[in-house]
Design a protein around this motif. Structure first.
Motif: not given
Length: 138
Positions: A107-108, A126, A110-111, A5, A114-115, A122, A9
């Motif tokens: 999923d990663e 997706n 999308v997260e 993760s 969001k951030e 997101s 980033k």
């Protein structure tokens, strides 16, 4: 946060910087490599971040073509810079990294959207990645 993760980033940061600053990815990666050398506890995340960035760079034309095909009504230039970098990153994982399950890559991304991106990003990320994943499985 897992090492992968953190690596995503870091890869997002490098891809975003190169895009926004119009700098070569080689220069950005070089600067990050020097920084990582001074932080040995971040080596695991650095190695995977570098693998992502190298993979995106090596397969960029193919990745961008798929993004444009499945981002209905959106050109690459029209997308927010963060979304474009996230789509490239996750598309590489879906298409070229068998070690990462498709659902995890999506999923990663999308997260991260969001951030770091817009309120609608997101869902957009997706949707596009879901279509790329369907393409990859076909």
């Amino acid at each position: 946060m897992s090492a992968r993760s953190k690596a995503r980033k870091r890869a997002l940061d490098m891809l975003f910087q190169a895009d926004v600053r119009h700098e070569s990815i080689t220069a950005i990666v070089g600067a990050e490599a020097r920084r990582a050398a001074g932080e040995p506890d971040r080596e695991a995340s650095w190695l995977y971040a570098r693998e992502i960035v190298d993979g995106v760079t090596d397969h960029r034309d193919e990745i961008d073509e798929l993004i444009m095909s499945y981002a209905q009504g959106w050109t690459l230039e029209r997308m927010p810079n963060v979304d474009r970098a996230l789509l490239r990153l996750a598309a590489w994982e879906i298409l070229f990294n068998d070690e990462v399950p498709t659902a995890v890559a999506i999923d990663e991304a999308v997260e991260l959207a969001k951030e770091y991106s817009t309120e609608d990003s997101s869902r957009f990320v997706n949707g596009v990645l879901g279509r790329i994943a369907d393409h990859a499985q076909a």
